[in-house]
Design a protein around this motif. Structure first.
Motif, PDB file in Angstrom:
ATOM      1  N   LEU A 146       0.851  -1.189   0.000  1.00  0.00           N
ATOM      2  CA  LEU A 146       0.000   0.000   0.000  1.00  0.00           C
ATOM      3  C   LEU A 146       0.887   1.240   0.000  1.00  0.00           C
ATOM      4  O   LEU A 146       1.695   1.443   0.906  1.00  0.00           O
ATOM      5  CB  LEU A 146      -0.920   0.001   1.232  1.00  0.00           C
ATOM      6  N   ARG A 147       0.735   2.089  -1.004  1.00  0.00           N
ATOM      7  CA  ARG A 147       1.635   3.222  -1.183  1.00  0.00           C
ATOM      8  C   ARG A 147       1.068   4.494  -0.562  1.00  0.00           C
ATOM      9  O   ARG A 147      -0.111   4.804  -0.744  1.00  0.00           O
ATOM     10  CB  ARG A 147       1.892   3.482  -2.674  1.00  0.00           C
ATOM     11  N   ALA A 148       1.904   5.204   0.145  1.00  0.00           N
ATOM     12  CA  ALA A 148       1.575   6.546   0.624  1.00  0.00           C
ATOM     13  C   ALA A 148       2.455   7.509  -0.167  1.00  0.00           C
ATOM     14  O   ALA A 148       3.642   7.654   0.109  1.00  0.00           O
ATOM     15  CB  ALA A 148       1.842   6.668   2.117  1.00  0.00           C
ATOM     16  N   GLU A 149       1.883   8.116  -1.178  1.00  0.00           N
ATOM     17  CA  GLU A 149       2.652   8.968  -2.086  1.00  0.00           C
ATOM     18  C   GLU A 149       2.474  10.433  -1.720  1.00  0.00           C
ATOM     19  O   GLU A 149       1.345  10.915  -1.558  1.00  0.00           O
ATOM     20  CB  GLU A 149       2.208   8.719  -3.530  1.00  0.00           C
ATOM     21  N   ALA A 172       2.657  18.135   5.767  1.00  0.00           N
ATOM     22  CA  ALA A 172       2.890  17.029   4.841  1.00  0.00           C
ATOM     23  C   ALA A 172       1.577  16.321   4.529  1.00  0.00           C
ATOM     24  O   ALA A 172       0.751  16.096   5.414  1.00  0.00           O
ATOM     25  CB  ALA A 172       3.892  16.059   5.457  1.00  0.00           C
ATOM     26  N   ARG A 173       1.422  15.946   3.252  1.00  0.00           N
ATOM     27  CA  ARG A 173       0.219  15.248   2.810  1.00  0.00           C
ATOM     28  C   ARG A 173       0.599  14.095   1.899  1.00  0.00           C
ATOM     29  O   ARG A 173       1.577  14.160   1.164  1.00  0.00           O
ATOM     30  CB  ARG A 173      -0.734  16.207   2.069  1.00  0.00           C
ATOM     31  N   TRP A 174      -0.221  13.011   1.981  1.00  0.00           N
ATOM     32  CA  TRP A 174      -0.003  11.843   1.143  1.00  0.00           C
ATOM     33  C   TRP A 174      -1.338  11.408   0.530  1.00  0.00           C
ATOM     34  O   TRP A 174      -2.406  11.807   0.967  1.00  0.00           O
ATOM     35  CB  TRP A 174       0.536  10.672   1.962  1.00  0.00           C
ATOM     36  N   ARG A 175      -1.218  10.531  -0.483  1.00  0.00           N
ATOM     37  CA  ARG A 175      -2.368   9.830  -1.048  1.00  0.00           C
ATOM     38  C   ARG A 175      -2.107   8.334  -0.913  1.00  0.00           C
ATOM     39  O   ARG A 175      -1.059   7.832  -1.345  1.00  0.00           O
ATOM     40  CB  ARG A 175      -2.564  10.187  -2.524  1.00  0.00           C
ATOM     41  N   LEU A 176      -3.048   7.617  -0.314  1.00  0.00           N
ATOM     42  CA  LEU A 176      -2.911   6.172  -0.136  1.00  0.00           C
ATOM     43  C   LEU A 176      -3.513   5.451  -1.326  1.00  0.00           C
ATOM     44  O   LEU A 176      -4.683   5.680  -1.685  1.00  0.00           O
ATOM     45  CB  LEU A 176      -3.607   5.719   1.147  1.00  0.00           C
ATOM     46  N   THR A 177      -2.723   4.561  -1.930  1.00  0.00           N
ATOM     47  CA  THR A 177      -3.187   3.824  -3.099  1.00  0.00           C
ATOM     48  C   THR A 177      -2.788   2.362  -2.962  1.00  0.00           C
ATOM     49  O   THR A 177      -1.603   2.060  -2.732  1.00  0.00           O
ATOM     50  CB  THR A 177      -2.575   4.395  -4.391  1.00  0.00           C
ATOM     51  N   GLY A 178      -3.750   1.477  -3.072  1.00  0.00           N
ATOM     52  CA  GLY A 178      -3.474   0.048  -2.965  1.00  0.00           C
ATOM     53  C   GLY A 178      -4.615  -0.681  -2.283  1.00  0.00           C
ATOM     54  O   GLY A 178      -5.759  -0.197  -2.277  1.00  0.00           O
ATOM     55  N   GLU A 179      -4.307  -1.842  -1.702  1.00  0.00           N
ATOM     56  CA  GLU A 179      -5.342  -2.695  -1.112  1.00  0.00           C
ATOM     57  C   GLU A 179      -4.914  -3.236   0.248  1.00  0.00           C
ATOM     58  O   GLU A 179      -3.726  -3.396   0.525  1.00  0.00           O
ATOM     59  CB  GLU A 179      -5.628  -3.893  -2.025  1.00  0.00           C
ATOM     60  N   LYS A 180      -5.904  -3.509   1.052  1.00  0.00           N
ATOM     61  CA  LYS A 180      -5.740  -4.291   2.270  1.00  0.00           C
ATOM     62  C   LYS A 180      -6.727  -5.457   2.191  1.00  0.00           C
ATOM     63  O   LYS A 180      -7.787  -5.341   1.574  1.00  0.00           O
ATOM     64  CB  LYS A 180      -6.021  -3.458   3.517  1.00  0.00           C
ATOM     65  N   PRO A 237     -12.672  10.138   1.335  1.00  0.00           N
ATOM     66  CA  PRO A 237     -12.920   9.892  -0.093  1.00  0.00           C
ATOM     67  C   PRO A 237     -11.875   8.953  -0.682  1.00  0.00           C
ATOM     68  O   PRO A 237     -10.690   9.039  -0.346  1.00  0.00           O
ATOM     69  CB  PRO A 237     -12.826  11.298  -0.712  1.00  0.00           C
ATOM     70  N   GLY A 238     -12.333   8.044  -1.529  1.00  0.00           N
ATOM     71  CA  GLY A 238     -11.449   7.087  -2.165  1.00  0.00           C
ATOM     72  C   GLY A 238     -11.299   5.777  -1.421  1.00  0.00           C
ATOM     73  O   GLY A 238     -10.672   4.843  -1.929  1.00  0.00           O
ATOM     74  N   LEU A 239     -11.872   5.685  -0.210  1.00  0.00           N
ATOM     75  CA  LEU A 239     -11.784   4.452   0.574  1.00  0.00           C
ATOM     76  C   LEU A 239     -13.073   3.653   0.429  1.00  0.00           C
ATOM     77  O   LEU A 239     -14.150   4.135   0.787  1.00  0.00           O
ATOM     78  CB  LEU A 239     -11.530   4.776   2.046  1.00  0.00           C
ATOM     79  N   THR A 240     -12.960   2.459  -0.117  1.00  0.00           N
ATOM     80  CA  THR A 240     -14.113   1.570  -0.273  1.00  0.00           C
ATOM     81  C   THR A 240     -13.745   0.188   0.256  1.00  0.00           C
ATOM     82  O   THR A 240     -12.566  -0.123   0.455  1.00  0.00           O
ATOM     83  CB  THR A 240     -14.539   1.451  -1.746  1.00  0.00           C
ATOM     84  N   GLY A 241     -14.753  -0.630   0.468  1.00  0.00           N
ATOM     85  CA  GLY A 241     -14.485  -1.959   0.996  1.00  0.00           C
ATOM     86  C   GLY A 241     -15.547  -2.958   0.622  1.00  0.00           C
ATOM     87  O   GLY A 241     -16.633  -2.595   0.150  1.00  0.00           O
ATOM     88  N   SER A 242     -15.244  -4.229   0.841  1.00  0.00           N
ATOM     89  CA  SER A 242     -16.197  -5.301   0.558  1.00  0.00           C
ATOM     90  C   SER A 242     -15.995  -6.407   1.576  1.00  0.00           C
ATOM     91  O   SER A 242     -14.869  -6.637   2.061  1.00  0.00           O
ATOM     92  CB  SER A 242     -15.995  -5.848  -0.856  1.00  0.00           C
ATOM     93  N   ALA A 243     -17.081  -7.079   1.922  1.00  0.00           N
ATOM     94  CA  ALA A 243     -17.019  -8.175   2.886  1.00  0.00           C
ATOM     95  C   ALA A 243     -16.503  -9.437   2.216  1.00  0.00           C
ATOM     96  O   ALA A 243     -16.718  -9.660   1.021  1.00  0.00           O
ATOM     97  CB  ALA A 243     -18.402  -8.419   3.480  1.00  0.00           C
ATOM     98  N   ASP A 245      -8.061   4.374  -3.178  1.00  0.00           N
ATOM     99  CA  ASP A 245      -7.889   5.027  -4.477  1.00  0.00           C
ATOM    100  C   ASP A 245      -7.547   6.501  -4.250  1.00  0.00           C
ATOM    101  O   ASP A 245      -8.406   7.372  -4.295  1.00  0.00           O
ATOM    102  CB  ASP A 245      -9.167   4.887  -5.310  1.00  0.00           C
ATOM    103  N   GLY A 246      -6.265   6.734  -3.927  1.00  0.00           N
ATOM    104  CA  GLY A 246      -5.842   8.105  -3.669  1.00  0.00           C
ATOM    105  C   GLY A 246      -6.453   8.702  -2.417  1.00  0.00           C
ATOM    106  O   GLY A 246      -6.806   9.885  -2.389  1.00  0.00           O
ATOM    107  N   VAL A 247      -6.589   7.907  -1.360  1.00  0.00           N
ATOM    108  CA  VAL A 247      -7.201   8.384  -0.109  1.00  0.00           C
ATOM    109  C   VAL A 247      -6.284   9.437   0.525  1.00  0.00           C
ATOM    110  O   VAL A 247      -5.110   9.169   0.782  1.00  0.00           O
ATOM    111  CB  VAL A 247      -7.429   7.218   0.861  1.00  0.00           C
ATOM    112  N   PRO A 248      -6.799  10.627   0.788  1.00  0.00           N
ATOM    113  CA  PRO A 248      -5.943  11.687   1.344  1.00  0.00           C
ATOM    114  C   PRO A 248      -5.692  11.511   2.837  1.00  0.00           C
ATOM    115  O   PRO A 248      -6.605  11.231   3.606  1.00  0.00           O
ATOM    116  CB  PRO A 248      -6.757  12.959   1.080  1.00  0.00           C
TER     117      PRO A 248
END
Length: 391
Positions: A131-134, A155-163, A200-206, A221-224
Motif C-alpha cells: 500500500l503506497r503513501a505517495e 505534509a500530505r499523502w495519497r494512499l493507493t493500494g489494497e488491504k 474519499p477514495g476508501l471503499t471496501g467489501s465483505a 484510491d488516492g485516499v488523502p
C-alpha cells in the motif's frame, strides 16, 4: 505475582466474566448476523466497562478477559479484541487530538475500530507492504523521517493500494492503516495512519470466511491523509504494528485457551454420561488417557500465556519471543483439543448449533492471523540466535 498462580480476586473476576458472557453477552451475540459487525454487542461491552479496561489493564488482565469471554461467548471475546487491536495504536501513539476524537467513542462501544495491516501479497510478511503513501506534489520532494511542513501546509499523502483479511472491514468507523512511505526500505519505510472510514477514495467489501466474525477487503484510491493522521513517526510505523502485536499475541493465545477449556469441559461431561460398551465412555482407558492429554496441553498453554503476559507487564527483554511462543503453543493446542473433542463426541458435534461445531469453525483462524504459526516459529528462532550472538 508468579506467572503460574492467580490471586483469588483474579479467579473470582474470571468467574464473573464467564457468567456475564453467558447471561448478558451471548443472547446479543446470537441476534447478530454472521460476517457483520454486531454493534449491539459492542455497545454492551462498553456499558459493562470491558472496553474501558482495554486501555487501563495490563497484558495479563487482557488475557484473563479474553480467556473468560471465549469460554462462554467467542463472539463477545472477538468483538472486544478487535476493538483493542484497532484502537491500541491510537491509545499508545496517537496525538491528543486523535485520542480525544476516537477513544471515548471506542470505550463506549459507539465507534468500531480496525487494524489494517495484511494485504493480498503481504500477509505474514508485514515488511513487504505494498500500500503506497505517495507525497502530494506540494509537499517536500525528499521523503523525510519526520512530517515536514511545506510552505503552504503540513505534509500530505495519497494512499493507493489494497488491504485484505481485515477484521471489522468494511464496517469499521476508522482504521489503523500501515502504508509504505519510503519505497525499498522494508520495515523501515512503513508509516501508520489513522484513517476514518468516510475518507474519499476508501471503499471496501465483505469476505465470506469460515470464521463468523466480520472480515473484509479495503481499496484505497488516492485516499488523502496528512501529518495530522500519522500515528507515531513517519517511516516508523512498523514499530507501532509490532508493539501492538507483542501485546495482543499472548491474548490470542488466551482466546485459544478459553476455547480449549470449553471443549475440554464439554468432553468431560459427555464422556462421563455417555453409555458405551457396557459402561461409560470414560471407563475406556483410551478415552480417559485422551482426555488427560487434552487437559495437560490446555494447562501448559495457559501457563505459557500467563508467563508471556506477565513478562510484557514487567517490561522483560524477551517479550517478542515469549509472545510468539504463547500464541504458537496455545493456538496449536486449541486446534488439537477442539478436534479431539469433536472426535470423542462423534457425529452430534458436527451438527449446526452444537458448541463444538461452533468452536471447530472458530479455532482454525487464530493459527493464521496476527502471524501464522510458521511466522511465530521464525520469530522464536530469530530471537534465540540473536541471544546466542549477544553472549
Amino acid at each position: 505475582m508468579p506467572a503460574f498462580s492467580l490471586e483469588p480476586s483474579q479467579t473470582a473476576r474470571c468467574a464473573e466474566l464467564r457468567s456475564l458472557a453467558a447471561e448478558r453477552l451471548r443472547p446479543l451475540a446470537e441476534k447478530g448476523e454472521p460476517g457483520h459487525v454486531n454493534r449491539q454487542l459492542i455497545a454492551e461491552l462498553g456499558r459493562v466497562g470491558l472496553l474501558e479496561r482495554l486501555f487501563t489493564s495490563g497484558a495479563l488482565d487482557l488475557c484473563l478477559m479474553r480467556e473468560s469471554l471465549a469460554y462462554a461467548c467467542t463472539e463477545a471475546e472477538t468483538a472486544l479484541a478487535l476493538q483493542g487491536l484497532g484502537a491500541h495504536p491510537v491509545h499508545t501513539h496517537g496525538t491528543p487530538a486523535q485520542r480525544n476524537r476516537w477513544l471515548p467513542a471506542v470505550r463506549e462501544g459507539i465507534a468500531v475500530a480496525a487494524f489494517a495491516l495484511s494485504e493480498p501479497g503481504a500477509g505474514s510478511d508485514a515488511a513487504a507492504l505494498g500500500l503506497r503513501a505517495e507525497r502530494e506534489p506540494d509537499s517536500s520532494a525528499d521523503p523525510p523521517t519526520q512530517p515536514v511542513a511545506a510552505p503552504d501546509g503540513p505534509a500530505r499523502w495519497r494512499l493507493t493500494g489494497e488491504k485484505c483479511w481485515i477484521s471489522n472491514a468494511p464496517e469499521a468507523d476508522f482504521y489503523t492503516v500501515f502504508a509504505r512511505t519510503t519505497p525499498g526500505a522494508g520495515a523501515r519505510g512503513v508509516t501508520a495512519f489513522l484513517v476514518p472510514a468516510d475518507r474519499p477514495g476508501l471503499t471496501g467489501s465483505a469476505l465470506d470466511m469460515l470464521s463468523p466474525h466480520p472480515i473484509g477487503a479495503l481499496a484505497f484510491d488516492g485516499v488523502p491523509v496528512s501529518a495530522d493522521d500519522v500515528l507515531g513517526e513517519v517511516d516508523r510505523g512498523f514499530r507501532v504494528a509490532m508493539g501492538t502485536l507483542n501485546l495482543f499475541r499472548p491474548s490470542v493465545g488466551a482466546f485459544a485457551v478459553g476455547m480449549a477449556q470449553a471443549a475440554l469441559d464439554a468432553t468431560l461431561a459427555h464422556t462421563a454420561r455417555r453409555d458405551a460398551f457396557g459402561g461409560k465412555l470414560r471407563d475406556l482407558q483410551s478415552v480417559a488417557h485422551t482426555v488427560a492429554e487434552m487437559a495437560l496441553r490446555t494447562e501448559a498453554a495457559r501457563l505459557m500465556v500467563y508467563a508471556a503476559a506477565t513478562a510484557y507487564d514487567e517490561h522483560a527483554p524477551d517479550v517478542p519471543k515469549r509472545a510468539a511462543m504463547a500464541k504458537l503453543l496455545a493456538t496449536e493446542t486449541a486446534q488439537y483439543v477442539v478436534d479431539t473433542a469433536v472426535q470423542l463426541h462423534g457425529a452430534r458435534a458436527l451438527q449446526r448449533g452444537h458448541l463444538l461445531e461452533h468452536l471447530y469453525r472458530e479455532v482454525r483462524a487464530p493459527r493464521i492471523y496476527e502471524g501464522a504459526s510458521e511466522v511465530q516459529r521464525g520469530i522464536i528462532a530469530k530471537e534465540l540466535y540473536a541471544n546466542l550472538e549477544a553472549m
